[in-house]
Write an enzyme that holds these catalytic residues in place. Structure first.
Site, mmCIF file in Angstrom:
data_model
loop_
_atom_site.group_PDB
_atom_site.id
_atom_site.type_symbol
_atom_site.label_atom_id
_atom_site.label_comp_id
_atom_site.label_asym_id
_atom_site.label_seq_id
_atom_site.Cartn_x
_atom_site.Cartn_y
_atom_site.Cartn_z
ATOM 1 N NE ARG A 276 -3.142 -0.153 3.059
ATOM 2 C CZ ARG A 276 -4.361 -0.652 2.855
ATOM 3 N NH1 ARG A 276 -5.250 0.028 2.181
ATOM 4 N NH2 ARG A 276 -4.679 -1.836 3.345
ATOM 5 N NE ARG A 312 -8.598 -0.213 0.190
ATOM 6 C CZ ARG A 312 -8.652 0.667 1.143
ATOM 7 N NH1 ARG A 312 -9.036 1.899 0.875
ATOM 8 N NH2 ARG A 312 -8.326 0.359 2.377
ATOM 9 C CE1 TYR A 316 -11.467 -4.964 3.289
ATOM 10 C CE2 TYR A 316 -10.798 -3.358 1.643
ATOM 11 C CZ TYR A 316 -10.812 -4.654 2.114
ATOM 12 O OH TYR A 316 -10.160 -5.627 1.410
ATOM 13 C CB CYS A 344 -28.460 -3.559 -9.626
ATOM 14 S SG CYS A 344 -28.709 -2.763 -11.196
HETATM 15 N N1 LLP Z 1 2.439 -9.385 2.946
HETATM 16 C C1 LLP Z 1 1.380 -10.172 3.199
HETATM 17 C C2 LLP Z 1 1.606 -11.563 3.601
HETATM 18 C C3 LLP Z 1 0.076 -9.660 3.056
HETATM 19 O O1 LLP Z 1 -0.955 -10.447 3.291
HETATM 20 C C4 LLP Z 1 -0.097 -8.316 2.653
HETATM 21 C C5 LLP Z 1 -1.444 -7.763 2.477
HETATM 22 C C6 LLP Z 1 1.043 -7.537 2.394
HETATM 23 C C7 LLP Z 1 2.305 -8.098 2.575
HETATM 24 C C8 LLP Z 1 0.980 -6.105 1.940
HETATM 25 O O2 LLP Z 1 0.475 -5.296 2.935
HETATM 26 P P1 LLP Z 1 0.453 -3.689 2.766
HETATM 27 O O3 LLP Z 1 1.867 -3.199 2.798
HETATM 28 O O4 LLP Z 1 -0.220 -3.376 1.487
HETATM 29 O O5 LLP Z 1 -0.334 -3.232 3.938
HETATM 30 N N2 LLP Z 1 -7.662 -5.345 0.475
HETATM 31 C C9 LLP Z 1 -7.332 -4.639 1.691
HETATM 32 C C10 LLP Z 1 -5.950 -4.955 2.204
HETATM 33 C C11 LLP Z 1 -5.680 -6.438 2.402
HETATM 34 C C12 LLP Z 1 -4.257 -6.730 2.811
HETATM 35 C C13 LLP Z 1 -3.866 -8.101 2.417
HETATM 36 N N3 LLP Z 1 -2.513 -8.453 2.703
HETATM 37 C C14 LLP Z 1 -7.527 -3.144 1.455
HETATM 38 O O6 LLP Z 1 -7.985 -2.753 0.390
HETATM 39 O O7 LLP Z 1 -7.274 -2.351 2.346
#
Ligand code: LLP
Length: 415
Positions: A276, A312, A316, A344
């Protein structure tokens, strides 16, 4: 630096006015700034300076080949959670030797493919998975490199769907269980136990859960050392949050400083899996206003972008700032609206009770912070072709994923 800003009353991404781009490419469209994406990647990487480390960009976050090629170009690695993500990472030129593979449900086929490719390590999430990996490695006459994903039972203080390091979550192994499994794996002829892994959640806006995690892992590392295991890698996952609205998360530099301080002197290569923080504020989703619908209760700005494009807010309740591509005059009073799509169901919204400057049909809006889990979570719900993706590089742009056609919608189907 924000690479999306108004210039001559027009929202620009780097040197490209977005209204012209939207006229040419159509909407909805995800527009990524390569300067932002690469800037965030290198800020994260540079934060750890000369401490041995490997940044493995989390492919699930935004997995377009052109973005992954930027990752490859900087010599960085990938964090994957499926065979499909391995396929993408390799296609984009990321070496298998820089790929780490997490996820609770790796299939036998996926494990085989990863062994064949020669990934850096499997982040193993259960005893049954460890057994399967060792059996497959044995059949292939290989030694599988593994880390165990530890669940430190730390509250990341994020949305419940994004918390992965609490003991009730499906991810990882309890520290005690991990220790006994490490001892079991230690002398297995087809396993090479090289790492400790952890990922406690996503969109963390404070440093303390990371620090608490490191403290717990340090204890495990010292127990492993006492038990005669030599661990080379400590994978601390991703999770660093970004500003969508009013949040003020630690910067990569502050994050790095706290991690390194709490880790102390450990002879390890650190692995990080940021997603992210790299992609989130590197893209906007441009949508077009279709109708302004006023009911006795609410005013709806109905756009051609919907929950299938950016789920999102619906999933969420996340906040994404929305701004018009044409800079609003400060004299105009904002109005309170729901920004919704054509899908819809009433769960289809991009913003609720949001104050926006007055807009009318045909105007373009930019939904900000749309780069992470935007396109990658989009779907064809309501048989809506998925949006195009565009990459800005300075004064020019290129389409890195064509807008889907109706034919794309039925590909693989038969009457
Ligand atoms: N590593 C693992 C094992 C993960 O499961 C994830 C994210 C990351 C790294 C990366 O995390 P980040 O740096 O992006 O926080 N769909 C949700 C977020 C789900 C996160 C899944 N895992 C959203 O839109 O906020």
């Amino acid at each position: 630096m924000d690479h999306f800003r108004y210039l001559n009353s027009e929202l620009q991404a780097e040197g490209v006015p977005l209204r012209r781009l939207a006229d040419e490419v159509g909407t909805p469209v995800f527009v990524y700034s390569s300067a932002a994406f690469e800037g965030h990647l290198s800020a994260f990487d540079q934060a750890f300076q000369d401490k041995p480390h490997l940044v493995c960009y989390s492919v699930k976050v935004a997995s377009n080949l052109a973005l992954l090629a930027k990752v490859a170009g900087r010599g960085l690695g990938a964090d994957i959670v499926s065979g499909g993500e391995l396929f993408r990472a390799l296609k984009a030129g990321i070496p298998a030797a820089k790929v780490v593979y997490s996820g609770v449900g790796k299939t036998a086929l996926e494990i085989k493919e990863a062994l064949e490719a020669g990934i850096l390590m499997f982040n193993v999430e259960s005893e049954a998975e460890l057994d399967l990996i060792s059996r497959i490695a044995q059949d292939r006459g290989q030694k599988a490199p593994v880390a165990l994903r530890v669940n430190p039972d730390v509250d990341p203080g994020t949305h419940p769907y994004l918390a992965t390091g609490l003991k009730e979550s499906k991810f990882g192994l309890h520290v005690d269980k991990a220790l006994s499994l490490y001892l079991k794996a230690k002398d297995h002829p087809n396993l090479s136990v090289i790492g400790v892994d952890c990922h406690i959640g996503s969109q963390l806006t404070t440093i303390s859960p990371f620090v608490d995690t490191v403290k717990r892992l340090k204890l495990l590392l010292s127990n492993l050392r006492t038990a005669g295991l030599s661990i080379s890698y400590l994978d601390l996952g991703g999770g660093l949050g970004i500003t969508y609205d009013q949040e003020s998360p630690p910067s990569p530099a502050q994050y790095a400083q706290s991690i390194l301080e709490s880790l102390g002197h450990e002879e390890l290569t650190l692995i990080f899996e940021p997603g992210r923080v790299v992609a989130g504020n590197s893209a906007v989703l441009i949508i077009k206003v279709l109708y302004d619908k006023i009911t006795p209760e609410k005013r709806f700005i109905i756009t051609d972008g919907a929950m299938n494009d950016l789920i999102r807010p619906s999933l969420y309740g996340s906040h994404h700032s929305i701004v018009p591509l044409r800079e609003p005059q400060s004299s105009l009073l904002p109005i309170k609206v729901n920004v919704v799509g054509p899908v819809c169901e009433s769960g289809d919204f991009l913003a609720k009770d949001r104050l926006l400057p007055p807009v009318s049909a045909g105007d373009y809006l930019a939904v900000k912070s749309a780069g992470a889990y935007g396109f990658s979570m989009s779907s064809n719900y309501n048989s809506r072709p998925r949006a195009a993706e565009v990459l800005i590089e300075g004064q020019s742009y290129r389409i890195i994923r064509a807008r889907e056609s109706y034919d794309d919608l039925i590909r693989g189907e038969s009457l």
